[in-house]
Design an enzyme around this catalytic site. Structure first.
Site, short mmCIF file in Angstrom:
data_model
loop_
_atom_site.label_atom_id
_atom_site.label_comp_id
_atom_site.label_asym_id
_atom_site.label_seq_id
_atom_site.Cartn_x
_atom_site.Cartn_y
_atom_site.Cartn_z
N HIS A 353 0.84 -1.21 0.00
CA HIS A 353 0.00 0.00 0.00
C HIS A 353 0.87 1.24 0.00
CE1 HIS A 353 0.03 1.65 4.22
NE2 HIS A 353 0.39 0.43 4.55
N ASP A 363 6.32 2.93 7.13
CA ASP A 363 4.97 2.41 6.88
C ASP A 363 4.21 3.38 5.99
OD1 ASP A 363 2.54 1.15 6.95
OD2 ASP A 363 2.13 1.58 9.06
N GLU A 400 -5.11 1.78 2.73
CA GLU A 400 -4.92 0.62 3.61
C GLU A 400 -5.05 1.02 5.06
OE1 GLU A 400 -2.43 -2.11 6.19
OE2 GLU A 400 -2.32 0.06 5.85
N GLU A 401 -4.54 2.21 5.41
CA GLU A 401 -4.53 2.62 6.81
C GLU A 401 -5.93 2.76 7.40
OE1 GLU A 401 -2.03 2.33 8.39
OE2 GLU A 401 -0.23 3.01 7.37
N ASP A 429 4.40 -4.72 3.43
CA ASP A 429 3.87 -3.45 3.92
C ASP A 429 5.06 -2.58 4.29
OD1 ASP A 429 2.65 -1.40 5.47
OD2 ASP A 429 0.96 -2.70 5.92
N HIS A 513 3.14 5.06 12.91
CA HIS A 513 1.97 5.92 12.72
C HIS A 513 2.14 7.31 13.34
CE1 HIS A 513 -1.20 2.56 11.77
NE2 HIS A 513 -0.13 2.52 10.97
#
Length: 708
Positions: A353, A363, A400-401, A429, A513
């Site tokens: 993603h 990420d 995706e998140e 990922d 994140h």
């Protein structure tokens, strides 16, 4: 002299050729045409004859074409600014990936979907202490520039409802059922209070919120543990249940397609009804250190160093306020296709993603950079005469998140074709998070996954291979299973039954994140020389080469039967003897027998020196059976209460901890049986055992390719 382009005419004195000569000439033309059609002469573009030596040559060439500088440059370009799905800046990464594929002369296209996404408008948390003082807890992350503060989305929980919660705080540890039981034993009830939890590995973010809601809490504050988040970062994330666009559950959210109302019960049940927010570890400690009330021994690991293990309620009170907006946005998946030469209708998919909560260096764009580099290397191989036997598809997912939305919508839209034609899905990922190689797979891919690591250099040593590092010190490979709902393999495995692999370097990383997930952080901490990126790309690309080029698919279902047997043995120790596991035992035995037959058949075909038409047909038949056997584990009714998840071997468990790495339906039944009568609980578990046994028998039957 007649000009070459002057039309010649036949005069009256010209004699036509004899009929026999004309017939003979036409017959010769037909024979030549037929032979040319069915036995064409090789051209310079025709790839070399496929054999193990040629395949090994291209594999070694693929590895030799690696470039840590190239991967680094891709990542730098992708992470110049935040690119949250559904926002204008995210379109830059769409164009970047699409342009890259197009420059490589790949057949490239985008697929768009309409999906319900969630964004913050305002958020605040204030703590009110027993001495009368009040502290406004900043949600702004420390250690980032003023520009970054303006660019990145503020910390929030996507799909949290708007609202305020004002009340005393209770600490609930990881927010699991066992934690609430420990609180109850200590005389602490969370009903009417704001709970604070630390993020763990058992419950998902949404699981913590929904369970707190069920226990009567009015709001949730969630923080990541100190060894995960250093430096003031705050972990964003989704709190929606399930995967995919909530407005199109089970079908793709295409333009002009069916879309449920936001108030529809099928939609609303996926969102929590109490507000929640993420906190930094530092702010969480301010609140935890002020709690009195109950004492819970089990929570001492975290609280012992803060306030002696007191969990509240209060006396500290918090005022949690969140205002968000849900809106339908357009998301963009990007695809590039290398058409297979011999089996173009068999697909090997590589996916990652592209969207990120903030800058997304780890990420997910460490994986994006690796994907782009594999594409670059494949393009160079094609210039050297390579073409894949089967079609290779590069997949760049969006959103995706928010809950694997991009990949889920595409799988739902292409479910029938994937079921008939998808060989495998290979997911990365976060390519690099830190030291150590980790991988998960459906078990029939274990052997080939281990095998390719023997060819990839270990980035942590001068001379060893990744195989040496991964297997040290006891030669045991810890391959995880794909039952979680934490990346884009979920739809492929758990809804479509496509054999899959997921891999990454580094188990965890402290800027997950947060606004600190930047290119600078990777260079300074995760992979300064980008050697780990090269290693992951090497394994990923070699796996795809084997799956796309090997004449016989490198699947070993004996690994699958071993895994099933191992979990059946664990299950037998968990269950009352009145519940029979005989159906499961018989089904696993049947699969083992079918797997042995398939292995022997593959061995015989590989030993054939010259493959004629009959042998080629046998190989195609075997490959189809190897490819389709995974679909046998799907059940049309899905998991009870979560029907979208069709796979009865690998899928998400409920909101509890289980010793089983598979059989989610049985694990759910065991958990549910604790609140039922003994007779009804046993009947529920037994029914789930039978369902799994039938699924295993279906897989065994597919592997044999025979009707009853």
């Amino acid at each position: 002299m007649t000009h070459p382009f002057t039309k010649l005419t036949t005069t009256a004195s010209s004699k036509p050729p004899p009929p026999l000569m004309t017939f003979t000439f036409l017959l010769i033309l037909c024979i030549i045409g037929f032979y040319t059609l069915h036995h064409p002469y090789p051209s310079p573009a025709t790839p070399p004859l496929r054999n193990p030596q040629t395949a090994l040559h291209f594999q070694k060439t693929f590895l030799s074409l690696s470039s840590n500088y190239t991967v680094s440059s891709y990542l730098r370009d992708l992470t110049h600014h935040p690119h949250l799905a559904g926002t204008e800046p995210s379109l830059d990464t769409v164009r970047y990936v699409q342009s890259h594929f197009e420059q490589l002369k790949f057949n490239t296209h985008t697929v768009e979907y309409k999906a319900l996404l969630s964004y913050p408008v305002h958020a605040s948390v204030s703590a009110h202490f027993s001495n009368g003082t009040t502290v406004e807890l900043s949600l702004t992350e420390k250690g980032i520039s003023q520009n970054a503060i303006l660019d990145v989305v503020q910390p929030y929980h996507a799909y949290s409802p708007s609202g305020s919660a004002y009340g005393k705080v209770v600490f609930v540890n990881y927010g699991r059922e066992e934690d609430y039981r420990a609180l109850e034993a200590a005389g602490v009830n969370v009903s009417g209070y704001v709970v604070m939890a630390r993020k763990g590995s058992v419950l998902s973010r949404s699981g913590v919120i929904f369970l707190a809601e069920a226990k009567g809490a009015i709001g949730v504050l969630l923080y990541a543990e100190w060894d995960r988040l250093r430096g003031g970062g705050v972990e964003r994330g989704t709190v929606m249940r399930g995967v995919g666009d909530p407005l199109s559950p089970g079908w793709a959210g295409v333009e002009g397609g069916e879309s449920l109302d936001l108030e529809d019960s099928e939609v609303s049940k996926r969102f929590p009804k109490i507000p929640s927010l993420p906190l930094s570890f530092e702010n969480a400690q301010i609140i935890l250190g002020s709690l009195w009330g109950g004492f819970v021994t089990q929570f001492l690991n975290d609280l012992g160093r803060v306030n002696g293990g007191r969990v509240g309620p209060g006396p500290t009170m918090v005022n949690l306020t969140f205002q968000g907006k849900k809106k339908v946005a357009t998301i963009h998946n990007v695809f590039a296709v290398i058409r297979g030469l011999e089996e173009p209708n068999r697909y090997v998919l590589l996916g990652n993603h592209r969207d990120a909560w903030t800058y997304g260096a780890i990420d997910p764009n460490s994986g994006t950079a690796a994907l782009l580099d594999i594409a670059r290397r494949y393009a160079l191989l094609m210039r050297l005469g390579w073409s894949p036997r089967r079609t290779i598809i590069f997949c760049s997912w969006d959103a995706e998140e928010f809950g694997m939305i991009g990949s889920t919508e595409w799988v739902e839209e292409n479910l029938v074709n994937l079921g008939a034609k998808a060989v495998a899905y290979l997911n990365v990922d976060c390519a690099v998070q830190g030291p150590g190689f980790f991988a998960g797979a459906t078990p029939q891919l274990d052997d080939i996954l281990i095998e390719v690591t023997k060819m990839v250099k270990d980035p942590e040593s001068e001379s060893g291979t990744l195989y040496d590092q991964w297997s040290a010190p006891n030669r045991i490979f810890n391959i995880q299973r794909l039952g979680g709902v934490d990346s884009d393999f979920a739809s492929f495995v758990q809804h479509a039954g496509v054999p899959s692999v997921d891999m990454y370097y580094g188990k965890d990383f402290p800027v997950y994140h947060t606004a600190l997930d930047t290119y600078t952080w990777i260079v300074g901490h995760a992979d300064p020389l980008f050697h780990r990126h090269v290693a992951v790309a090497g394994v990923w690309g070699l796996l795809a080469l084997h799956l796309a080029d090997d004449s016989i698919l490198p699947f070993n279902f004996l690994s699958y039967s071993d895994q099933l047997q191992e979990n059946k043995d664990i299950l037998s120790n968990l269950l009352d003897q009145r519940i029979s596991l005989d159906p499961l035992t018989a089904a696993i035995k049947d699969l083992t027998s079918a797997a042995k037959d398939a292995q022997n058949e593959a061995k015989r075909l590989r030993e054939q020196e010259h493959l004629g038409g009959v042998e080629i047909l046998k190989i195609h038949d075997l490959n189809d059976r190897l490819m389709l056997a995974e679909r046998g584990f799907l059940d049309t009714d899905g998991l009870q209460g979560r029907q979208w998840f069709k796979h009865l071997i690998y899928g998400p468990h409920g909101e509890y901890e289980s010793k089983l790495s598979c059989f989610p339906g049985i694990a759910d039944a065991i958990s549910q049986s604790t609140s039922m009568s003994k007779k009804d609980g046993e009947a529920l578990i037994q029914h789930e055992v039978w369902r799994v046994a039938r699924a295993i028998q279906r897989a065994a039957s597919a592997l044999r390719g025979e009707l009853t």
